[in-house]
Scaffold this active site. Structure first.
Site, short mmCIF file in Angstrom:
data_model
loop_
_atom_site.label_atom_id
_atom_site.label_comp_id
_atom_site.label_asym_id
_atom_site.label_seq_id
_atom_site.Cartn_x
_atom_site.Cartn_y
_atom_site.Cartn_z
N VAL A 74 -0.39 -5.35 12.81
CA VAL A 74 0.23 -6.63 12.94
C VAL A 74 1.88 -6.75 13.20
O VAL A 74 2.45 -7.88 13.28
CB VAL A 74 -0.21 -7.51 11.81
CG1 VAL A 74 -1.77 -7.62 11.84
CG2 VAL A 74 0.38 -7.04 10.61
N GLY A 75 2.26 -5.61 13.09
CA GLY A 75 3.88 -5.46 13.12
C GLY A 75 4.33 -4.18 13.14
O GLY A 75 3.79 -3.27 12.97
N GLY A 78 11.75 -0.80 12.48
CA GLY A 78 12.59 0.44 11.94
C GLY A 78 11.80 0.97 10.69
O GLY A 78 12.09 2.13 10.56
N PHE A 79 11.36 0.18 9.73
CA PHE A 79 10.84 0.82 8.65
C PHE A 79 9.33 1.55 8.91
O PHE A 79 9.18 2.57 8.45
CB PHE A 79 10.48 -0.40 7.71
CG PHE A 79 9.84 0.18 6.48
CD1 PHE A 79 8.46 0.38 6.27
CD2 PHE A 79 10.58 0.19 5.23
CE1 PHE A 79 7.85 1.08 4.96
CE2 PHE A 79 9.85 0.71 4.10
CZ PHE A 79 8.53 0.96 3.94
N CYS A 81 5.05 0.69 10.51
CA CYS A 81 4.28 -0.24 10.81
C CYS A 81 3.73 -1.03 9.79
O CYS A 81 3.72 -0.47 8.79
CB CYS A 81 3.06 0.54 11.75
SG CYS A 81 3.40 1.30 13.17
N LYS A 106 2.40 -1.86 4.41
CA LYS A 106 3.86 -1.54 5.37
C LYS A 106 3.81 -0.02 5.02
O LYS A 106 4.16 0.23 4.06
CB LYS A 106 5.05 -2.17 5.04
CG LYS A 106 6.13 -1.80 5.97
CD LYS A 106 7.23 -2.97 5.78
CE LYS A 106 7.92 -3.10 4.50
NZ LYS A 106 9.29 -4.19 4.43
N ASP A 203 20.20 -9.53 3.85
CA ASP A 203 19.78 -9.30 5.06
C ASP A 203 18.90 -10.72 5.40
O ASP A 203 17.71 -10.67 5.54
CB ASP A 203 18.64 -8.24 5.13
CG ASP A 203 18.53 -7.98 6.58
OD1 ASP A 203 19.48 -8.15 7.51
OD2 ASP A 203 17.62 -6.90 6.78
#
Length: 389
Positions: A74-75, A78-79, A81, A106, A203
């Site tokens: 779903v996304g 940089g970290f 998926c 994540k 951030d």
């Protein structure tokens, strides 16, 4: 969780051998009370042991996400998926798709020490912090080189997607919804800043504001968060990290970080909500690539403000209310960090705007209403007085 996150400024945080403990009292939705916690050096093992989180096995998360199938993504960022999955509401054990509660998993890219530090910081903060306007971290997984985080699933995705993506799935956000989202995000930041010592989010941006099914805003991604200054210190010194267009100028220039750095970023997001434009957009005409630089001269003039306002909002707001938010944004993006309002002050202003109904006096004498707004702002008094259309 609706997705990963956009590219950050590629510099490293100053190295540290510890992350501080957070034992925060639970707080109401307004984020105005003070939270306290102990402050001591902690090892990675202590952070994981003391976090109020479930320690998932890798096999459990594979089962919950159907073995991290591509159609579960779903996304991406940089970290790594983000995968959609399901767990039982009571036992938190994996469940069949469509049953139990939906989660977002994540998965950290398996390279780089900085990614591990951000993963650990996320656990350190969200493992102890609890507030209606912070995304809920349910658990984590640490097996060999595998590092994962498990969150509540945020059905509506990110504010960034709703503001800037076009298509049938993303309908334009209404004026009232935008004001409510700004208020929710402000409450989340105020909660962090009211902690003792303060927590600096570092951030704050549209892609890190996630929305639940009712469009309630929640702050996500605490990988760059850190403790605020102690004692008489006014700031902490770090190497610069963050996202281009959102970071405060004094932080970019000196590495001096304070809660007022978050306030600046909040002002940038307010401008995005008003304008429907990105903080940095090279597709805009020359001279309009940087939203703050372009919008600043228009924020105290009723006629000029119309040039900034998102045309999709036409007919949904009064110019007086829009001007109040524009002036608040102007105060937040002040070059002088000390003159920026606190998040408590911002929450108070946003609450007044959220519940405010159209006043008949505005129709009778709008210049009086606008003058009152301008006179209350330390930044707006230095700009030309607005004229009536």
């Amino acid at each position: 969780m609706g997705g990963c996150f956009s590219n950050r400024i590629k510099t490293d945080i100053a190295s540290s051998t510890w992350l501080s403990s957070k034992f925060l009292s639970r707080d109401g939705s307004k984020g105005s009370s003070t939270a306290s916690f102990s402050y001591m050096p902690r090892t990675e093992g202590e952070i994981l042991q003391n976090a109020n989180l479930k320690n998932f096995s890798l096999s459990e998360l594979k089962s919950a996400t159907r073995n991290f199938r591509p159609d579960s993504v779903v996304g991406e960022g940089g970290f790594g998926c983000v995968f959609k999955g399901w767990i039982d509401e009571s036992s938190l054990a994996p469940s069949k798709p469509g049953t139990g509660i939906v989660i977002a998993v994540k998965r950290l890219n398996q390279e780089g020490f900085q990614g591990h530090r951000e993963w650990l910081a996320e656990i350190n903060y969200l493992g102890q912090l609890d507030h209606p306007n912070l995304v809920k971290l349910i658990g984590y997984c640490l097996e060999e080189e595998h590092r994962l985080l498990v969150y509540e699933f945020m059905t509506r995705g990110s504010l960034e997607n709703h503001l800037f993506r076009r298509g049938t799935f993303y309908q334009p956000l209404s004026w009232n919804t935008r004001v409510r989202m700004a208020l929710g995000a402000a409450r989340g930041l105020a909660f962090l800043h009211n902690a003792q010592p303060q927590v600096i989010y570092r951030d704050f941006k549209a892609s890190n504001i996630l929305l639940d099914s009712n469009y309630n805003a929640k702050l996500s991604d605490f990988g760059l968060a850190r403790d605020g200054p102690m004692g008489d210190n006014s700031h902490v010194s770090t190497r610069v990290m963050g996202t281009q267009g959102y970071a405060a100028p004094e932080y970019l220039a000196t590495g001096h970080l304070s809660v007022k750095s978050d306030v600046y970023s909040f002002g940038v997001v307010l401008l995005e909500l008003l304008s429907g434009r990105r903080a940095i957009d090279k597709n805009q005409p020359v001279g309009e690539h940087n939203l703050v630089d372009w919008a600043r001269p228009y924020l105290t003039n009723k006629r000029r403000l119309l040039r900034v306002m998102d045309p999709r909002l036409q007919g949904q707001y009064s110019l007086t209310r829009a001007l109040k938010i524009a002036v608040l944004a102007l105060d937040c993006i002040s070059i002088d960090a000390k003159s920026r309002p606190t998040m408590n002050e911002i929450v108070k202003t946003m609450e007044e705007l959220h519940i405010q109904k159209e006043a008949s006096k505005e129709q009778q004498n709008p210049q009086i209403s606008i003058d009152n707004i301008i006179n209350k702002s330390p930044q707006a008094v230095n700009y030309p007085r607005p004229s009536i259309m």
